[in-house]
Design a protein around this motif. Sequence first.
Motif, PDB file in Angstrom:
ATOM      1  N   LEU A   1       0.830  -1.200   0.000  1.00 48.64           N
ATOM      2  CA  LEU A   1       0.000   0.000   0.000  1.00 48.64           C
ATOM      3  C   LEU A   1       0.862   1.247   0.000  1.00 48.64           C
ATOM      4  N   ALA A   2       0.337   2.300  -0.575  1.00 48.12           N
ATOM      5  CA  ALA A   2       1.049   3.580  -0.572  1.00 48.12           C
ATOM      6  C   ALA A   2       1.019   4.182   0.829  1.00 48.12           C
ATOM      7  N   LEU A   3       2.062   4.953   1.140  1.00 44.24           N
ATOM      8  CA  LEU A   3       2.119   5.644   2.424  1.00 44.24           C
ATOM      9  C   LEU A   3       1.498   7.029   2.257  1.00 44.24           C
ATOM     10  N   ASP A   4       0.186   7.057   2.058  1.00 47.88           N
ATOM     11  CA  ASP A   4      -0.525   8.319   1.929  1.00 47.88           C
ATOM     12  C   ASP A   4      -1.733   8.309   2.860  1.00 47.88           C
ATOM     13  N   ASP A   5      -2.542   9.354   2.779  1.00 50.47           N
ATOM     14  CA  ASP A   5      -3.652   9.494   3.720  1.00 50.47           C
ATOM     15  C   ASP A   5      -4.966   8.925   3.196  1.00 50.47           C
ATOM     16  N   SER A   6      -4.941   8.238   2.066  1.00 49.74           N
ATOM     17  CA  SER A   6      -6.178   7.707   1.504  1.00 49.74           C
ATOM     18  C   SER A   6      -6.579   6.415   2.206  1.00 49.74           C
TER      19      SER A   6
ATOM     20  N   SER B   1      -5.441   2.404   6.310  1.00 50.02           N
ATOM     21  CA  SER B   1      -5.017   3.773   6.051  1.00 50.02           C
ATOM     22  C   SER B   1      -3.616   3.955   6.639  1.00 50.02           C
ATOM     23  N   THR B   2      -3.132   5.174   6.629  1.00 49.48           N
ATOM     24  CA  THR B   2      -1.775   5.473   7.085  1.00 49.48           C
ATOM     25  C   THR B   2      -1.809   6.531   8.174  1.00 49.48           C
TER      26      THR B   2
ATOM     27  N   ARG C   1       6.106   6.934   9.225  1.00 43.02           N
ATOM     28  CA  ARG C   1       4.809   6.540   8.698  1.00 43.02           C
ATOM     29  C   ARG C   1       4.565   5.052   8.906  1.00 43.02           C
ATOM     30  N   ALA C   2       3.308   4.671   9.002  1.00 39.93           N
ATOM     31  CA  ALA C   2       2.950   3.263   9.139  1.00 39.93           C
ATOM     32  C   ALA C   2       1.471   3.107   8.810  1.00 39.93           C
ATOM     33  N   HIS C   3       1.041   1.857   8.676  1.00 38.04           N
ATOM     34  CA  HIS C   3      -0.346   1.568   8.332  1.00 38.04           C
ATOM     35  C   HIS C   3      -1.122   1.085   9.552  1.00 38.04           C
ATOM     36  N   LEU C   4      -2.413   1.257   9.484  1.00 42.48           N
ATOM     37  CA  LEU C   4      -3.327   0.634  10.426  1.00 42.48           C
ATOM     38  C   LEU C   4      -4.580   0.241   9.652  1.00 42.48           C
TER      39      LEU C   4
ATOM     40  N   ALA D   1     -10.615   7.993  10.822  1.00 41.64           N
ATOM     41  CA  ALA D   1     -10.630   8.866  11.998  1.00 41.64           C
ATOM     42  C   ALA D   1      -9.548   8.480  12.991  1.00 41.64           C
ATOM     43  N   VAL D   2      -9.407   7.175  13.268  1.00 44.14           N
ATOM     44  CA  VAL D   2      -8.388   6.725  14.222  1.00 44.14           C
ATOM     45  C   VAL D   2      -6.992   7.051  13.687  1.00 44.14           C
ATOM     46  N   ALA D   3      -6.770   6.894  12.384  1.00 36.60           N
ATOM     47  CA  ALA D   3      -5.476   7.242  11.797  1.00 36.60           C
ATOM     48  C   ALA D   3      -5.179   8.724  11.989  1.00 36.60           C
ATOM     49  N   ALA D   4      -6.197   9.564  11.802  1.00 41.68           N
ATOM     50  CA  ALA D   4      -6.005  11.013  11.967  1.00 41.68           C
ATOM     51  C   ALA D   4      -5.699  11.362  13.422  1.00 41.68           C
ATOM     52  N   TYR D   5      -6.431  10.745  14.364  1.00 43.02           N
ATOM     53  CA  TYR D   5      -6.172  11.005  15.789  1.00 43.02           C
ATOM     54  C   TYR D   5      -4.763  10.557  16.179  1.00 43.02           C
TER      55      TYR D   5
END
Length: 341
Positions: free
Chosen positions: A272-277, A299-300, A308-311, A330-334
Amino acid sequence: MSEDRRLDVLRAIVSEYVHTREPVGSKVIAAGHDLGVSSATIRNDMALLEEAGLIYQPHTSAGRVPTDRGYRLFVDHLTTLKPMSAPERRAVEAFLARGVDLDDVVTGTVRLLAQVTRQVAVIEYPTLHSATLRRIELVDLTPRRLLVVVITSAGSVEERIVDLDLPVDTEDVERLRVRVNEECEGLDSQAAAERLNALVDEADPATDAALACMTQAVAQITEDLLRPSSESRMVVAGLSNIARSNVDFRDITPVLDALEEKVALLRLFQELALDDSIHVSIGSENQHDGLAQTSVVASTYGAADGSRAHLGIVGPTRMDYARAMSSVRAVAAYLSRYLNH
């Protein structure tokens, strides 16, 4: 116009099936969804959707259920995501506010994500290659034993106890702590190592052997603890959620094996890309056989320094995608907000 209506029919089938797990018939759609057409028209649309491979009939005289392709089309045309409820947002914010260090936050957040989504939650630790030194703490446990704590800009806290060859007093420990932080704060692993080695060279073993000994020990341990690890670390929570979804799987054993080994998840995250999508892979889109019956929503998260990392979450293809995608985002943003502060 009929294309839009058929998409509405597909949305209705996905929505009904996700919440009831019962094959969906045309009468249910006509009664529960205001499409403005008769059951006969809906049946015709369902026949076309079935020809396109978007839904199928599990057995004779039954309604229809979505295929992986049907779920994919549904996800691709999602225009709105269900927001997290106010209590859920407050729970996430309150938990992160209590976080002590990165380990504490990651392990707690993965449990919280599993509870909110009722799926298996997965969080990958951020890469720390770009992390810088935030602070070093030195605690003299005994005159010959020292606790070294290294705190990075990514929120990682690493510690190690070192035994010294010579005894040191508290004043020397405090003096070295202040000097090390003055010299190394904000430096990356390589620059910090160079500056710490310079401090070792500056120490005079002839006039203060104990201080020189402690400086050398602190420099070595700090360099070791700050050095980024090439190993990917991952935390999984909520396996009981997937077990409760046993009825959604032909055979749950490969799924549990893949989640337990974590290798499949690491490989999927690496692709996966390391972006905010938001990334959603559905059923057969997952290359690993153990995940071929599941959907993964990921997401990232990361810090401004580049860590950076994924969840994400793993669950059956019959999931509430709008809610799952909203919760993961939302959890990624927090979590990103926590790392940045």
